[in-house]
Write a protein that holds these residues in place. Structure first.
Motif, short mmCIF file in Angstrom:
data_model
loop_
_atom_site.label_atom_id
_atom_site.label_comp_id
_atom_site.label_asym_id
_atom_site.label_seq_id
_atom_site.Cartn_x
_atom_site.Cartn_y
_atom_site.Cartn_z
N LEU A 181 0.84 -1.20 0.00
CA LEU A 181 0.00 0.00 0.00
C LEU A 181 0.87 1.25 0.00
O LEU A 181 0.61 2.21 -0.74
N GLY A 182 1.91 1.27 0.84
CA GLY A 182 2.80 2.42 0.88
C GLY A 182 3.41 2.72 -0.48
O GLY A 182 3.51 3.88 -0.90
N LYS A 183 3.80 1.67 -1.19
CA LYS A 183 4.37 1.87 -2.53
C LYS A 183 3.33 2.40 -3.50
O LYS A 183 3.61 3.27 -4.33
N LYS A 184 2.10 1.87 -3.39
CA LYS A 184 1.03 2.35 -4.27
C LYS A 184 0.76 3.84 -4.02
O LYS A 184 0.55 4.60 -4.96
N CYS A 185 0.76 4.23 -2.75
CA CYS A 185 0.52 5.64 -2.42
C CYS A 185 1.65 6.52 -2.95
O CYS A 185 1.41 7.62 -3.46
N LEU A 186 2.87 6.04 -2.83
CA LEU A 186 4.02 6.81 -3.31
C LEU A 186 3.97 6.97 -4.82
O LEU A 186 4.42 7.99 -5.36
N ASN A 187 3.40 5.98 -5.52
CA ASN A 187 3.32 6.03 -6.98
C ASN A 187 2.00 6.60 -7.48
O ASN A 187 1.76 6.62 -8.69
N SER A 188 1.16 7.07 -6.57
CA SER A 188 -0.14 7.63 -6.95
C SER A 188 0.05 9.03 -7.53
O SER A 188 1.15 9.60 -7.45
N PRO A 189 -1.00 9.61 -8.13
CA PRO A 189 -0.86 10.94 -8.74
C PRO A 189 -0.30 12.01 -7.81
O PRO A 189 0.44 12.89 -8.25
N ASN A 190 -0.65 11.95 -6.52
CA ASN A 190 -0.13 12.94 -5.56
C ASN A 190 1.03 12.41 -4.73
O ASN A 190 1.46 13.06 -3.77
N GLY A 191 1.54 11.22 -5.09
CA GLY A 191 2.60 10.61 -4.31
C GLY A 191 3.85 11.45 -4.20
O GLY A 191 4.53 11.45 -3.17
N ARG A 192 4.16 12.21 -5.25
CA ARG A 192 5.38 13.03 -5.22
C ARG A 192 5.28 14.16 -4.21
O ARG A 192 6.29 14.79 -3.87
N TYR A 193 4.07 14.42 -3.72
CA TYR A 193 3.89 15.49 -2.75
C TYR A 193 3.91 15.01 -1.30
O TYR A 193 3.82 15.84 -0.39
N LEU A 194 3.97 13.71 -1.06
CA LEU A 194 3.76 13.20 0.29
C LEU A 194 4.70 13.83 1.31
O LEU A 194 4.31 14.09 2.44
N GLU A 195 5.93 14.07 0.95
CA GLU A 195 6.88 14.62 1.92
C GLU A 195 6.62 16.08 2.25
O GLU A 195 7.19 16.63 3.19
N PRO A 449 5.66 5.24 3.40
CA PRO A 449 6.95 5.34 2.70
C PRO A 449 7.78 6.58 2.98
O PRO A 449 8.99 6.57 2.72
N VAL A 450 7.17 7.67 3.49
CA VAL A 450 7.94 8.90 3.68
C VAL A 450 7.56 9.56 4.99
O VAL A 450 6.56 9.23 5.61
N ARG A 451 8.38 10.50 5.40
CA ARG A 451 8.06 11.43 6.48
C ARG A 451 8.12 12.84 5.92
O ARG A 451 8.77 13.11 4.91
N SER A 452 7.42 13.76 6.58
CA SER A 452 7.40 15.15 6.14
C SER A 452 8.80 15.76 6.22
O SER A 452 9.58 15.41 7.11
N VAL A 453 9.07 16.68 5.32
CA VAL A 453 10.39 17.31 5.31
C VAL A 453 10.63 18.13 6.58
O VAL A 453 11.77 18.37 6.96
N GLU A 454 9.53 18.56 7.23
CA GLU A 454 9.66 19.28 8.50
C GLU A 454 8.66 18.69 9.50
O GLU A 454 7.48 18.55 9.21
#
Length: 561
Positions: A181-195, A449-454
């Motif tokens: 699921l984490g990988k699917k979310c990272l590869n989703s349309p908004n995945g590049r914004y997760l961080e 898959p990620v944590r926020s940049v801040e």
């Protein structure tokens, strides 16, 4: 935070005007325009947009685009109050349309009320809602045959060894699913914004909105409920010099949230949930059969609890026997958990939904299921699902995960077995009724898959430019009084704690003239009540026919349910 909030309203807003011109103070200015009347019924609301940096520490990354809504002050305007309704993941644009009159009352009508869809929320803010599946069918196929769809089967307080073994046996499968699921979310349309999604970014966006509206030197007034109060806790400590008149209502413990495993944090949020369940049953018993048919003549709350436990066991046993059940005990448990948020709906739940639950479970066990029962069971199962769904493709939103897990501490090496053992422990020691409610986003952060940049991890004891109010119900199902007490203690003389002697999530769940007047006087005049003030719920606010909060408090059983 509202993980079992059962009503989510999708925002479809089509204001075409974007911010472009600089204001007199050099910050971008929001150009307000009309909201689409077909989707925003209140034509008095104005809508606009504001571009802000995706990463405030690295502007080269690009911009986010925030959808913003405004309700005009009804009196002589003194400035603005920013409002966040919680979630995380609730739409401020949508909720302001629902809560406008109440918020204007609570702030004295002398401020414009400003709300917005934070990053990861709605369809107009960019980045918007996080969808990891392209359809409901893809989602259900992905999780077919797992507890993600059925909930966790257990009875009592999770002491049956067969239930324990069955859950732990699911751990390898579910860990693999959540990693995928984490990988699917990272590869989703908004995945590049997760961080770039998280509470610290939301705080900085709030500052940008305030700067655009009232200027960079103006104190920022804020009203936050549920997760919005966590956002407020971060705001007053990240920008203590900008604090104006601030109310945080229904407060998670910010220290625990920022420094502990999300699963531990969430478990301790449930400390009052079973007491509120007992309160609902007490109200039903006091109302009696004529106003609450679940109560037989002379029933007490423990007698009604026995009926609920029998219902859960019947659904549980049918599922364990391999029957194709229309409702599982896990789904019933989650649907019941949602009722703890809003006591105003208790009578309807007990009079309408509870009999349906009994009929559905008994109808299946007797082999008498029919189309009507099937439709009702499908509706209850959908309402028991704590994940939001979008009108576009029906798949669930993962914005709650994106925000909660983006803020979470790093969880290297955590396993699903470890998380499931935490669920079992929570059901045994913290909340017998709701400790095993599932799915629960906080328990999945180890596989996000990620944590926020801040991420802000404290301190939460900054010296504030102005004193704030921290408000809480005495009995809140997901932001217990202890959370409000914790932040008030951290802030010391800069925070005043006020309590409402009732049930539900935030003080807005019931009606208290005492509390509402106290908040309005503070917002208008800056007058603070005595610390630890206790307000009562209005006596004419009935939870069952002829039964109010005072009655329930007087008869609430002390024994464990």
């Amino acid at each position: 935070m509202l993980y079992y909030k059962l009503l989510y309203i999708s925002v479809l807003l089509t204001s075409k005007v974007v911010s472009a011109a600089p204001s007199r103070h050099g910050h971008p200015q929001i150009q307000w325009g009309p909201c689409d009347p077909s989707v925003v019924n209140d034509t008095s609301l104005s809508c606009g947009f504001l571009d802000v940096p995706l990463d405030y520490h690295n502007p080269s990354v690009g911009n986010a685009h925030l959808a913003i809504v405004k309700a005009n002050a009804t009196g002589e305007r003194r400035g603005s109050v920013l409002f966040n309704p919680g979630g995380p993941g609730d739409s401020g644009v949508s909720d302001l349309g629902i809560l406008k009159e109440l918020l204007l009352q609570l702030t004295g009508g002398v401020y414009d009320i400003i709300s917005w869809d934070p990053r990861g929320v709605g369809t107009l803010t960019i980045p918007g809602e996080i969808f990891c599946f392209e359809s409901l069918e893809e989602y259900t196929t992905f999780f077919n045959g797992t507890i993600e769809l059925t909930g966790i089967e257990e009875t009592g307080n999770f002491t049956d060894p067969a239930d324990v073994d069955a859950l732990l046996a699911e751990a390898p499968t579910m860990q693999k699913k959540y990693e995928e699921l984490g990988k699917k979310c990272l590869n989703s349309p908004n995945g590049r914004y997760l961080e770039y999604i998280g509470t610290a970014a939301a705080v900085r966006d709030m500052i940008s909105i305030a700067n655009a509206i009232d200027g960079p030197d103006a104190p920022i007034n804020y009203f936050g409920t549920s997760y919005g109060s966590l956002l407020g806790s971060w705001f007053v400590n990240m920008f203590p010099e900008r604090v104006g008149r601030v109310i945080i209502n229904g407060v998670p413990n910010p220290v625990t949230f920022a420094t502990q495993k999300p699963s531990i944090y969430f478990a301790h949020q449930l400390v009052s949930a079973d007491t509120i369940y007992k309160a609902m049953l007490t109200g039903c018993a006091l109302a009696g059969p004529s106003a609450c048919p679940a109560a037989s003549e002379d029933d007490g709350p423990l007698d009604i609890d026995a009926k609920f436990q029998a219902l859960l066991k019947a659904a549980h046993d049918a599922a364990r026997a391999g029957s194709s059940v229309p409702l599982t005990s896990g789904q019933i448990r989650v649907a019941l958990a949602g009722q703890m948020y809003a006591p105003a709906g208790w009578a309807r739940f007990m009079n309408e939904t509870y009999p349906q639950l009994v009929q559905i479970v008994n109808g299946e066990s007797q082999g008498n299921s029919n189309d009507s029962l099937t439709r009702r069971s499908e509706g209850i199962a959908r309402r028991s699902q704590p994940l939001k769904r979008t009108a576009s493709n029906g798949s669930p939103s993962y914005s709650i995960h994106a925000i909660t897990c983006g803020d979470a501490i790093d969880l290297h090496g955590v396993t699903m077995e470890e998380q499931f053992k935490g669920i079992i422990d929570t059901a045994r020691n913290i909340s017998h009724m709701f400790g095993a409610s599932w799915p629960a986003p906080d328990y999945l952060c180890g596989f996000w898959p990620v944590r926020s940049v801040e991420r802000y991890q404290g301190p939460f004891s900054k010296k504030l430019a102005n004193k704030i109010i921290v408000a809480s119900n005495v009995y809140d199902p997901v932001t217990p009084l202890a959370g409000a007490e914790a932040i008030a203690s951290q802030l010391g003389e800069d925070a005043v704690l006020v309590r409402q002697n009732g049930f539900g999530h935030t003080t807005l769940a019931t009606v208290s003239t005492c509390m509402n007047d106290l908040l309005a006087v503070y917002m208008v005049n800056g007058t603070l009540p005595a610390n630890n003030t206790l307000c009562e719920v209005d006596k004419d606010f009935a939870l069952f026919s002829g039964v109010n909060t005072e009655d329930i408090l007087a008869h609430l059983p002390s024994a464990d349910v």
